[in-house]
Design a protein around this motif. Structure first.
Motif, short mmCIF file in Angstrom:
data_model
loop_
_atom_site.label_atom_id
_atom_site.label_comp_id
_atom_site.label_asym_id
_atom_site.label_seq_id
_atom_site.Cartn_x
_atom_site.Cartn_y
_atom_site.Cartn_z
N PRO A 246 1.81 12.80 -4.03
CA PRO A 246 1.40 11.36 -4.22
C PRO A 246 0.75 10.57 -3.11
O PRO A 246 1.21 10.77 -1.97
CB PRO A 246 2.93 10.70 -4.42
N THR A 247 0.13 9.63 -3.24
CA THR A 247 -0.43 8.89 -2.35
C THR A 247 -0.60 7.59 -3.00
O THR A 247 -0.77 7.23 -4.09
CB THR A 247 -1.99 9.16 -1.97
N THR A 248 -0.25 6.51 -1.99
CA THR A 248 -0.16 4.96 -2.79
C THR A 248 -1.02 3.97 -2.12
O THR A 248 -1.62 4.27 -0.83
CB THR A 248 1.26 4.48 -2.55
N LEU A 249 -1.59 3.11 -2.70
CA LEU A 249 -2.11 1.78 -2.24
C LEU A 249 -1.73 0.71 -2.98
O LEU A 249 -1.41 0.60 -4.21
CB LEU A 249 -3.66 2.12 -2.91
N GLN A 250 -1.92 -0.50 -2.27
CA GLN A 250 -1.40 -1.89 -2.58
C GLN A 250 -2.45 -2.64 -2.54
O GLN A 250 -3.06 -3.14 -1.57
CB GLN A 250 -0.10 -2.20 -2.01
N ILE A 251 -3.02 -3.30 -3.88
CA ILE A 251 -4.04 -4.21 -3.82
C ILE A 251 -3.45 -5.65 -4.21
O ILE A 251 -2.92 -5.69 -5.59
CB ILE A 251 -5.19 -4.06 -4.76
N GLY A 252 -3.28 -6.48 -3.50
CA GLY A 252 -2.66 -7.75 -3.96
C GLY A 252 -1.18 -7.32 -4.37
O GLY A 252 -0.35 -6.76 -3.41
#
Length: 311
Positions: A246-252
């Motif tokens: 898993p890898t994660t990204l937060q946009i807003g």
């Protein structure tokens, strides 16, 4: 008046570019195939459509350890302005790879970090990642290792006897490192952790590697400090398929978690605004063909333009 009109026409392209060029771009670093050709990069401005850079050819070829692999690359931009990368160098080795870069194009000499050298029974050092702690001004490098006989009760005969736990070392300069310590033992086989800050806490996404009864899914744990202790709070967040990396990204307010549906030979993605309720958006995400386990990070528009120009 004619000169002003001509000047206006000349300024239009620059104005249009300023309106369309994002302030930051998301980069996905990953490997393909056996990973022997090294580091691949893709870019996105919305977290959904990812375009391979440099015609999906390697930005950096592996040069350390006997097997010369560059699996599971993890890159972060450090407080020093440099990009720091760690990766898996071998299926069976007591260390990991490390290199740094100012632009993701020109890299430092690759180093082999012998993170498990003091553990005689250590079998491997898989999927290392690095997270920066702004409070302590330290980087934590962490990975999964099986140490023979250390945790024999669970899955001791399954999958060649691998039974991983997470370990870590701390550094401020990637030159000196603290002694390796245990990071997380959830009392089951665990690999592929990625940790990001969330307010005053840290959130860990990881793979539950348990085979009996089968799990092979992504779960979440939280901690008040980067070094833990971590506590799992929710059941799995992925579906009825085997998922890893898993890898994660937060946009807003929106969280994206990307992962390898490795038995299905494709990538998956889920999204949430509260880290509780998750929606599968695998069909909405476009990723380069053959992409394997990697991580997502941010670059500036200027850094992206330089990357895009590499042929």
């Amino acid at each position: 008046m004619k000169k002003l009109f001509i000047l206006f026409l000349l300024l239009i392209p620059a104005f249009v570019q300023a309106q369309t060029t994002p302030k930051e771009v998301y980069i996905f670093c990953y490997f393909k195939g056996s990973s022997a050709d090294g580091l691949h990069l893709a870019a996105s401005t919305d977290g959904l459509k990812w375009t391979a850079l440099k015609n999906d050819s390697s930005f950096l070829k592996p040069a350390v350890a006997k097997d010369r692999l560059m699996r599971d690359p993890c890159i972060i931009k450090g407080a020093d302005g440099l990009f720091h990368m760690v990766w898996t160098v071998s299926w069976n080795d007591k260390g990991i790879g490390y290199a740094s870069s100012a632009d993701l194009i020109h890299w430092s000499e690759q180093q082999f970090l012998p993170v498990m050298a003091k553990e005689e029974g250590a079998r491997n050092s898989w999927a290392p990642e690095v997270t920066y702690d702004a409070k302590s001004k330290q980087y934590m490098i962490y990975w999964a290792t099986t140490i023979k006989g250390r945790y024999p009760a669970v899955d001791s005969t399954a999958e060649a006897g691998y039974n991983h736990r997470l370990y870590y070392t701390l550094t401020k300069d990637f030159k000196t490192f603290t002694n390796t310590k245990l990071l997380y033992d959830p009392e089951f086989n665990i690999i592929d952790a990625t940790i990001v800050p969330q307010g005053k806490k840290f959130i860990m996404f990881f793979k539950d590697e348990t085979l009996k009864p089968v799990q092979k899914n992504i779960k979440i744990a939280y901690a008040n400090k980067l070094t833990g202790p971590y506590k799992q709070t929710d059941p799995k967040i992925t579906g009825d398929y085997w998922a890893e990396g898993p890898t994660t990204l937060q946009i807003g307010k929106q969280w994206f978690v990307y992962f390898d549906k490795y038995r299905n030979h494709k990538y998956g993605a889920i999204t949430s605004t509260d880290l509780k309720t998750w929606k599968d958006i695998s069909d909405e995400v476009q990723l380069p063909s053959g992409i394997r386990h990697g991580t997502v990070f941010k670059v500036t528009a200027a850094e992206y333009e330089k990357l895009k120009a590499v042929k």
